[in-house]
Design a protein around this motif. Structure first.
Motif, PDB file in Angstrom:
ATOM      1  N   THR A   1       0.838  -1.209   0.000  1.00 27.69           N
ATOM      2  CA  THR A   1       0.000   0.000   0.000  1.00 27.69           C
ATOM      3  C   THR A   1       0.862   1.243   0.000  1.00 27.69           C
ATOM      4  O   THR A   1       0.620   2.203  -0.751  1.00 27.69           O
TER       5      THR A   1
ATOM      6  N   PRO B   1      -9.632  -6.974 -10.462  1.00 30.83           N
ATOM      7  CA  PRO B   1     -10.469  -5.896 -11.002  1.00 30.83           C
ATOM      8  C   PRO B   1     -11.259  -6.368 -12.204  1.00 30.83           C
ATOM      9  O   PRO B   1     -10.792  -7.170 -13.019  1.00 30.83           O
TER      10      PRO B   1
ATOM     11  N   SER C   1      -9.755  -3.104   5.182  1.00 29.74           N
ATOM     12  CA  SER C   1     -10.346  -1.815   4.824  1.00 29.74           C
ATOM     13  C   SER C   1      -9.596  -0.658   5.465  1.00 29.74           C
ATOM     14  O   SER C   1      -9.602   0.458   4.942  1.00 29.74           O
TER      15      SER C   1
ATOM     16  N   THR D   1      -7.138   0.641   3.084  1.00 28.43           N
ATOM     17  CA  THR D   1      -7.769   1.447   2.040  1.00 28.43           C
ATOM     18  C   THR D   1      -8.081   2.842   2.553  1.00 28.43           C
ATOM     19  O   THR D   1      -7.833   3.842   1.868  1.00 28.43           O
TER      20      THR D   1
ATOM     21  N   GLU E   1      -3.695  -5.817  -7.304  1.00 29.02           N
ATOM     22  CA  GLU E   1      -5.017  -5.507  -6.754  1.00 29.02           C
ATOM     23  C   GLU E   1      -4.962  -4.232  -5.919  1.00 29.02           C
ATOM     24  O   GLU E   1      -5.803  -3.336  -6.059  1.00 29.02           O
ATOM     25  N   ILE E   2      -3.963  -4.143  -5.056  1.00 28.48           N
ATOM     26  CA  ILE E   2      -3.838  -2.945  -4.226  1.00 28.48           C
ATOM     27  C   ILE E   2      -3.533  -1.734  -5.099  1.00 28.48           C
ATOM     28  O   ILE E   2      -4.031  -0.624  -4.865  1.00 28.48           O
TER      29      ILE E   2
ATOM     30  N   TRP F   1      -4.537  -1.236  -8.176  1.00 24.25           N
ATOM     31  CA  TRP F   1      -5.774  -0.789  -8.819  1.00 24.25           C
ATOM     32  C   TRP F   1      -6.662  -0.048  -7.830  1.00 24.25           C
ATOM     33  O   TRP F   1      -7.299   0.958  -8.180  1.00 24.25           O
ATOM     34  N   GLN F   2      -6.734  -0.540  -6.612  1.00 24.48           N
ATOM     35  CA  GLN F   2      -7.546   0.134  -5.604  1.00 24.48           C
ATOM     36  C   GLN F   2      -7.051   1.564  -5.375  1.00 24.48           C
ATOM     37  O   GLN F   2      -7.844   2.511  -5.303  1.00 24.48           O
TER      38      GLN F   2
ATOM     39  N   ARG G   1      -7.866   3.842  -8.263  1.00 23.66           N
ATOM     40  CA  ARG G   1      -9.257   4.306  -8.219  1.00 23.66           C
ATOM     41  C   ARG G   1      -9.442   5.383  -7.143  1.00 23.66           C
ATOM     42  O   ARG G   1     -10.149   6.364  -7.363  1.00 23.66           O
TER      43      ARG G   1
END
Length: 896
Positions: free
Chosen positions: A55, A218, A249, A252, A486-487, A489-490, A493
């Motif tokens: 992250t 995704p 979460s 995120t 995946e992280i 792409w998160q 976004r």
């Protein structure tokens, strides 16, 4: 993805290639078990720490992406420092942290620790059980004869021989990384709940999971695309199916926080779009500026406050604080870069921590030096950092390789446990790398060889963690690559989402948290203090003053009035502490704090070491902990040694935290010139420009004894109510002045107001005092400090000539009493500004500017000190203002 915005070294591409090259483990291990034999870190925790590292890395890449089209405003990255994730995991989420600006992974872990269990995080506090109960709490009981942490009545130096005497502590003589196996419990498997899919038996075959959109991949992404390990596609083999774990979460949300800071979004929960910092009050992370090492003195002050409050709690003494939700055995963690150890602020902090430790006073601070070998483009000499840190007296040394999360966690956990148990300072020397350069625009090739850069890229700590996960049978390369994507792409976004959030677009909105002013509440606080002093606290007050309160002692000098007001303040605010150089045993250089220690004890009035930076650092930390600190700097000239602590740390706290954190403080400073028989620039400095330039700072300059007491009460109430940082500049030349016009007239003395009159005599921040001399219709003389006494004398001379004067004592240099100034200027149309500070950068410039801005069209003239240091003896009269200069200036103005 974000790979197109990395540096020319293609950090993202290299990392993806390294992950893809890793194999799938032949056998799965239980993630609930320790990652290695004897290790405290479980496999599940290591997987989560990898997520935190990823992250942080993806946030760095997002920052470069945002900057590439002008929407990102911060590109200092954490790349290469992701080992600090393990340091965060080794601490409690309630341990206050002051973080280095490369602490992205630490911040993510802290967010996960502090989040509700529903987030699925398994990053439990290392020394707590699953229910949050400490497995080895620090014994808070203190022997009956334990001295107060601030010192003892018999000795000026603080002493605490009852607190884990280092001379009898076997651990203190062990190797610097020796284990204390009884100090912290290894989390059990029960303390690390994981997904059922993650708990496959060690001999089970790899689970098969269908790749579906939304299941960690995704939408629109082929699960067997170019992310497959090298060789699979060419061989016609399908990539092995991978296990899916939901990303916590909390990670995120932490990423969203950081991104909002990068784009200066008004929705940023930390600074609200004012600055990009790692900090949030609810995460117990204190925002800091990017000034190297400036936060270290504050960390020491916080450690002192934490320990003081712990001891008060242990003795059943009410601490009277309403901030700082820290556990009694909390420790303070403070991280910084290797180059920062050469900074004066760092030297002061280390020295203060070691000095107090030597005297027996406990300060539980864990310093974390993240050593990447570079400061900007300057290399730290090989071995210098370790040598320097090992040599710090009174500070225990630990070291770890930040690329090895498991080992770093072990050492960090040990270091934190040592500090927590012994309440003493330690430093963790964490080796790191600096990837992606210093900032986005940094061209490392200008000062580093290609071989050096390549070696760092090859040692990427994320690759090291991934290899450890594969070797431990916890994940395969394909899974980790999927996780990375995946992280990524998160975060991509999230970055796109925060771009649309509003920015600060109004000056009032920008400055709102800087220095809130609630004058009605401040006035009420003064009135309430007076009511208590006249009512329920009357007996204690009478005892404190030895049976004779100051209102019955006759007229007082300015120094005596300040002393009496401080006594009343110590009675009114149980959380207040007075400290500084010589304030306790000696009563201050000028006797202003005489008898205060005898009245209130060494816990509340104590001497510090002779270092202004450390004095302010202690005040900053104490204020953040909920205390009401009143530090003293002996001379205005000495304040310049430490002014960065006021500007960069104290004044910015509310600005960087949207008011969620505050730094109340009343800083007393003896200053200005005209000290009879002892005038020299070293002490009698007349420069206040640096103070007036600090946004939000309150600067009070009392000239008369009655004003001094009232203004001091106002400053304390403002600090307590609004969290204000106030500088109380006391003119040394007026401390013991008794007369005004003639020797023996006693007209510079004043009575001390009884508590019942405090409300009616309240002096609001930013309100002037006006004296009418003669008709008061011909000229307005605007001045402050020593200038008030001289101006009144000059006005008396002018009155004999038939000239009436209004003498305006500004009393407040920030904020200036503009409304009073304009009103009194308009009354005569002639303004003479008498400024004892220097002509360039002096107060007079601000007064004239305020008049012009308000549309004043009358005549104006200045009398100011020469642009020169204050020399010794009679020579000072040649550069400072005088009564004669004021009188002549008035005549010249009137002759126009």
């Amino acid at each position: 993805m974000l790979s197109d915005v990395t540096t020319p070294q293609d950090l993202d591409d290299r990392l993806r290639e390294s992950l893809a090259a890793l194999t799938m483990p032949r056998h799965r291990t239980d993630p609930a078990q320790p990652v290695a034999e004897g290790a405290a870190l479980t496999g599940a925790q290591l997987l989560e720490l990898f997520d935190a590292q990823v992250t942080s890395r993806q946030l760095d890449l997002a920052g470069r992406w945002l900057r590439s089209f002008g929407e990102g405003y911060h590109t200092i990255s954490s790349a290469g420092h992701e080992g600090n994730a393990a340091v965060a995991a080794a601490l409690r989420p309630t341990d206050p942290a002051l973080l280095h600006y490369r602490s992205g992974a630490f911040y993510c872990v802290r967010a996960a620790q502090a989040a509700e269990p529903a987030t699925g995080s398994v990053l439990l506090t290392p020394d707590n059980g699953p229910d949050g109960t400490p497995t080895h709490p620090v014994d808070s009981a203190e022997p009956d004869d334990a001295p107060d942490p601030a010192g003892s009545a018999e000795h000026d130096e603080p002493a605490d021989p009852t607190a884990d005497d280092a001379t009898t502590d076997p651990a203190a003589d062990d190797a610097t990384t020796g284990r204390e196996t009884d100090d912290q419990a290894v989390p059990s498997a029960d303390a690390a709940p994981v997904d059922a899919a993650d708990a496959a038996p060690a001999d089970a075959a790899d689970p098969v999971v269908e790749d579906e959109p939304g299941d960690g991949v995704p939408a629109g992404t082929d699960a067997t695309d170019s992310t497959a390990p090298a060789g699979d596609e060419a061989a016609g083999r399908a990539r092995p199916a991978v296990m899916r774990r939901p990303v916590a979460s909390a990670y995120t949300e932490a990423a969203r926080d950081v991104l909002r800071g990068m784009v200066a979004s008004r929705e940023d929960p930390t600074a609200g779009g004012r600055h990009k910092v790692f900090g949030r009050a609810d995460l117990t992370v204190v925002p800091t500026t990017s000034t190297a090492a400036s936060h270290l003195p504050r960390a020491v002050g916080m450690g002192l406050a934490v320990e003081r409050l712990r001891r008060l709690d242990a003795r059943g003494v009410a601490a009277h604080v309403d901030v700082a939700p820290w556990a009694p055995d909390a420790i303070v963690v403070c991280s910084f870069g290797d180059a920062a150890i050469n900074h004066a602020d760092a030297a002061a902090a280390f020295n203060t921590a070691g000095w107090y430790d030597h005297t027996g006073l406990r300060i539980p601070v864990l310093f974390v030096c993240e050593d990447n070998g570079l400061g900007g483009s300057l290399r730290s000499p090989q071995g210098w950092v370790a040598t320097a840190l090992r040599a710090k007296p009174g500070i225990r040394y630990f070291a770890a390789d930040g690329a090895d999360l498991v080992a770093t966690y072990e050492v960090a956990r040990e270091a934190a446990a040592w500090v927590r148990r012994h309440r003493r300072p330690a430093v963790l020397h964490l080796s790191t790398l600096r990837l992606l350069g210093h900032v986005g625009a940094d061209a490392e090739s200008a000062y580093r060889s290609a071989e050096e850069i390549a070696a760092d890229l090859a040692a990427d700590p994320l690759v090291a963690t991934a290899q450890r996960l594969v070797e431990a049978g916890l994940a395969g390369g394909a899974e980790l690559l999927d996780r990375y994507d995946e992280i990524g792409w998160q975060i991509r976004r999230l970055a796109e989402q925060v771009l649309d959030e509003p920015k600060l677009n109004d000056p009032a909105e920008v400055i709102a948290p800087l220095a809130p002013r609630r004058p009605v509440r401040v006035a009420q606080a003064v009135a309430d203090a007076g009511a208590r002093a006249a009512g329920p606290d009357a007996g204690a007050r009478l005892e404190a003053f030895g049976g004779k309160p100051p209102e019955l002692s006759g007229p007082l000098t300015l120094a005596q009035s300040v002393n009496a007001a401080l006594t009343d303040a110590l009675l009114a605010y149980p959380q207040l502490a007075v400290f500084g150089q010589d304030v306790a045993a000696k009563g201050g250089r000028y006797g202003v704090t005489r008898d205060l220690r005898d009245r209130f004890g060494p816990a509340r009035v104590f001497d510090t070491l002779l270092d202004e930076t450390s004095v302010l650092g202690l005040g900053l930390g104490a204020g953040l902990a909920g205390m009401l600190p009143v530090p003293e700097i002996q001379s205005l000239a000495y304040l310049h040694n430490a002014e960065a602590q006021l500007r960069g740390e104290a004044a910015t706290m509310g600005f960087l935290s949207q008011g969620a954190l505050r730094n109340p403080m009343l800083l007393r400073v003896a200053g200005l010139a005209y000290q009879e028989g002892f005038a020299e620039h070293v002490r009698d400095d007349n420069s206040v420009a640096v103070l007036r330039d600090v946004p939000g700072l309150v600067i009070a300059v009392p000239a008369r004894p009655d004003d001094a007491a009232a203004m001091l009460r106002t400053c304390l109430a403002s600090a307590a109510v609004d969290g204000s940082v106030c500088v109380f500049l006391e003119p040394v030349g007026l401390y013991h002045a008794r007369d005004l016009y003639a020797d023996g007239d006693g007209e510079w003395l004043a009575g001390y107001a009884e508590p019942g009159a405090w409300a009616s005599g309240h002096v609001p921040v930013g309100r002037a005092r006006v004296y009418g001399v003669g008709s008061a219709e011909d000229i307005t003389i605007v001045t402050f400090g020593n200038g008030v006494r001289m101006a009144l004398r000059a006005a008396s001379t002018l009155a004999d000539e038939g000239i009436g004067s209004r003498v305006v004592d500004l009393r407040w240099l920030a904020p200036l009493p503009v409304a009073d100034l304009i009103r009194e200027a308009a009354a005569t149309g002639r303004v003479l500004v008498v400024d004892e500070t220097r002509r360039s950068g002096g107060v007079g410039e601000g007064v004239i500017a305020a008049l012009v801005d308000a549309g004043y069209v009358g005549a104006a003239r200045r009398v100011a000190a020469v642009d020169c240091f204050v020399p010794l003896g009679p020579a000072a009269r040649q550069v400072l203002i005088s009564e004669e200069a004021i009188t002549q200036g008035a005549r010249t103005l009137l002759a126009r």
